[in-house]
Design a protein around this motif. Structure first.
Motif, PDB file in Angstrom:
ATOM      1  N   LEU A   1     -81.815  39.447  74.156  1.00  0.00           N
ATOM      2  CA  LEU A   1     -80.581  40.094  73.723  1.00  0.00           C
ATOM      3  C   LEU A   1     -80.897  41.254  72.788  1.00  0.00           C
ATOM      4  O   LEU A   1     -81.871  41.216  72.032  1.00  0.00           O
ATOM      5  CB  LEU A   1     -79.690  39.086  73.002  1.00  0.00           C
TER       6      LEU A   1
ATOM      7  N   VAL B   1     -85.555  34.792  81.148  1.00  0.00           N
ATOM      8  CA  VAL B   1     -84.721  35.076  79.981  1.00  0.00           C
ATOM      9  C   VAL B   1     -84.705  36.576  79.729  1.00  0.00           C
ATOM     10  O   VAL B   1     -85.770  37.209  79.631  1.00  0.00           O
ATOM     11  CB  VAL B   1     -85.242  34.331  78.740  1.00  0.00           C
TER      12      VAL B   1
ATOM     13  N   ARG C   1     -80.042  33.488  73.126  1.00  0.00           N
ATOM     14  CA  ARG C   1     -79.215  33.445  71.914  1.00  0.00           C
ATOM     15  C   ARG C   1     -79.963  32.806  70.747  1.00  0.00           C
ATOM     16  O   ARG C   1     -79.978  33.350  69.627  1.00  0.00           O
ATOM     17  CB  ARG C   1     -77.934  32.649  72.200  1.00  0.00           C
TER      18      ARG C   1
ATOM     19  N   ALA D   1     -79.474  32.011  79.020  1.00  0.00           N
ATOM     20  CA  ALA D   1     -78.586  32.577  78.006  1.00  0.00           C
ATOM     21  C   ALA D   1     -78.728  31.820  76.688  1.00  0.00           C
ATOM     22  O   ALA D   1     -78.725  32.424  75.600  1.00  0.00           O
ATOM     23  CB  ALA D   1     -77.138  32.533  78.490  1.00  0.00           C
ATOM     24  N   ASP D   2     -78.841  30.487  76.745  1.00  0.00           N
ATOM     25  CA  ASP D   2     -79.001  29.701  75.525  1.00  0.00           C
ATOM     26  C   ASP D   2     -80.308  30.041  74.814  1.00  0.00           C
ATOM     27  O   ASP D   2     -80.352  30.176  73.585  1.00  0.00           O
ATOM     28  CB  ASP D   2     -78.975  28.204  75.863  1.00  0.00           C
TER      29      ASP D   2
ATOM     30  N   ARG E   1     -77.513  27.657  82.763  1.00  0.00           N
ATOM     31  CA  ARG E   1     -77.115  28.178  81.455  1.00  0.00           C
ATOM     32  C   ARG E   1     -78.298  28.397  80.523  1.00  0.00           C
ATOM     33  O   ARG E   1     -78.204  29.117  79.510  1.00  0.00           O
ATOM     34  CB  ARG E   1     -76.141  27.182  80.809  1.00  0.00           C
TER      35      ARG E   1
END
Length: 547
Positions: free
Chosen positions: A181, A178, A150, A146-147, A143
């Motif tokens: 985004l 990573v 963000r 994504a963390d 995970r």
């Protein structure tokens, strides 16, 4: 490509704009620091002496290059020691990424109390939730990408600190890269309507004025705002927090606006405007000289916090950069006739005589120096040193103008030099220097040579101005100049204007080590700006009907 989680995090920081990291290692953070040292080619690491200095240095570096900077500490004793600087960074919208080592996932499952633990293992995380805009615990390598994506997007878009906790037994876990985004979406039609209304109001105003605040710098918009001001041909004032904005531009900057605490010439320009456009302004008491009622917000236009308010109209979710681009599209291609607004003359021409030094003399001496040799970035602490900076020539400035914490100045100067490669001028009071001035001891290690001016009146003098009675403001007279010599720098003790002028000239010439000018001031002698600020605060707090 799969890499250790720590390396993935470091590469993501660099991809999101980080240029340096400041830190102090500790046992829970040592595994991550091992990766930092191996990645020095990507992200240089500067270790300081105390965690507050780490936070202040990262804050100032982020402010300087308008992008994220990194503060790395250990769990508990390290991260909790850095709460105050990060609270200040949150208040003043500085994008610092806090990375804290943490107990390993397996350690936390044993049921034993762990050293550095406060109340519970997640107490630190919950404390940082109050002073950061996003958080993540990287306890799952699957995970984690994504963390990280963000949290780093939140840091850049909100220009506020974020918190990332790395358990020490996860640092070397295999992790995917990573993927950054995309920016959060917004409605272009709303931005266009908003820009049309702003331009219409500016067009019909008799005395339009632009007031710029810290978000303009935080989001890297200074050049575009300067171009907008030039093409609109209207005067520009900065907020107290935004002092130094547009300093190196051709915009018609009239000075910092501070309400009742500021120069009357500047206050009149802002308060008499019938078309006041505020870009990136934080609506705080210090920015408005505790006299916000002097600006009629019903007729003003405010763009900040990703929203725009025009009188009674509100446009939510309008990024400041998008609005400025839309305004530039609608602005004239050539500058209009500039509205007359005279810039107040800063004090110049320090007289080299045997008279005792005042804060105004310090401003005059520094102005002479900067005009002769060129601008220097300024890092100012809280206190009369910051109010004296309001009387200096326009130059880039970092300072805790809203959160108003002491101890910012010296480590902030080091952060500015690390981020910019330029020699900084540091203004600090003797009380604040006693908190964090010892960070100057690392200068020789990194080749830093700030020029530090200490306002030494053996007192927390700004506090004395609010409550003159009592002795809780008193400090001992410390020989800062002699201490500088044993810390690897050079010190000058001055008490007259002639000594000040000679010391500043000598300190500016010596670029091989840090320079400290210990200016002995008499108690009760303060700058004109601080005197006006104190009068404004006392007036605002006077009970109704009091004389």
């Amino acid at each position: 490509m799969i890499k250790p989680l720590a390396r993935v995090l470091i590469e993501a920081l660099v991809a999101h704009g980080a240029r340096e990291a400041f830190g102090i290692p500790g046992d829970f953070a040592l595994p991550f620091f091992r990766h930092l040292e191996k990645s020095a080619d990507l992200l240089p690491l500067y270790t300081l002496s105390h965690e507050p200095g780490v936070g202040f240095a990262a804050d100032a570096a982020a402010r300087w290059h308008q992008g994220i900077s990194v503060a790395c500490v250990t769990y508990g004793a390290g991260a909790l020691n850095m709460v105050n600087p990060i609270a200040g960074a949150f208040s003043e919208k500085s994008p610092v990424v806090v990375i804290s080592g943490a107990p390993g996932v397996k350690e936390g499952a044993r049921g034993l109390l762990l050293h550095h633990q406060a109340k519970t293992l997640d107490s630190q995380f919950r404390i940082y939730q109050e002073i950061t805009c996003d958080q993540a615990v990287l306890d799952d390598p699957v995970r984690a990408p994504a963390d990280i994506a963000r949290v780093l997007r939140s840091c850049r878009e909100q220009s506020r600190p974020v918190y990332i906790e790395v358990p020490r037994d996860i640092v070397d876990a295999p992790c995917a890269p990573v993927a950054p985004l995309p920016p959060s979406p917004y409605e272009p039609a709303a931005v266009a309507d908003c820009a049309n209304e702003v331009m219409e109001r500016l067009g019909r105003a008799r005395q339009p004025v632009l007031l710029v605040g810290v978000e303009v710098r935080r989001f890297g918009l200074e050049e575009r705002v300067a171009d907008l001001a030039h093409r609109l041909g209207i005067p520009v004032a900065t907020t107290f927090m935004g002092r130094g904005l547009l300093a190196e531009s051709r915009a018609n900057v009239v000075g910092p606006y501070m309400g009742l605490a500021g120069r009357p010439e500047v206050s009149r320009v802002v308060e008499e405007s019938d078309g006041l456009l505020m870009l990136g302004v934080l609506m705080s008491d210090t920015n408005f000289g505790v006299s916000g009622a002097r600006v009629d917000l019903r007729g003003a236009m405010l763009a900040a916090d990703r929203a725009v308010r025009i009188g009674f109209h509100a446009y939510p979710d309008v990024p400041l950069g998008a609005l400025i681009d839309a305004l530039l599209e609608r602005a004239p291609g050539h500058p209009r006739l500039t509205t007359s607004a005279a810039l107040p003359e800063p004090p110049l021409g320090l007289i080299a005589d045997d008279a005792p030094v005042t804060p105004r003399d310090i401003a005059a001496g520094l102005n002479d120096l900067l005009l002769e040799h060129g601008p220097m970035p300024v890092a100012a602490d809280m206190g009369d040193c910051l109010f004296t900076a309001m009387d200096m020539v326009q130059t880039p400035l970092v300072a805790p103008g809203y959160y108003a914490t002491m101890g910012f100045g010296v480590p902030a100067g080091l952060g500015v030099q690390a981020a910019s490669g330029r020699r900084p001028l540091v203004l600090v009071g003797d009380g604040a220097f006693q908190m964090t001035g010892w960070e100057l001891g690392v200068c020789a290690r990194y080749g830093w040579a700030p020029l530090v001016v200490v306002f030494n009146n053996a007192s927390w003098e700004m506090l004395r101005t609010f409550q003159p009675e009592g002795h809780c403001h008193d400090l001992d007279v410390w020989p800062f100049a002699r201490l500088a010599d044993v810390m690897g720098g050079r010190g000058y003790a001055v008490s007259t204007r002639a000594e000040l002028r000679a010391a500043l000239a000598a300190a500016h010439r010596d670029t091989g080590r840090f320079q400290l000018v210990d200016v002995r001031l008499e108690r009760g002698v303060i700058s004109d700006t601080l005197a006006r600020f104190v009068a404004a605060v006392k007036g605002a707090n006077r009970p109704p009907g009091a004389g």
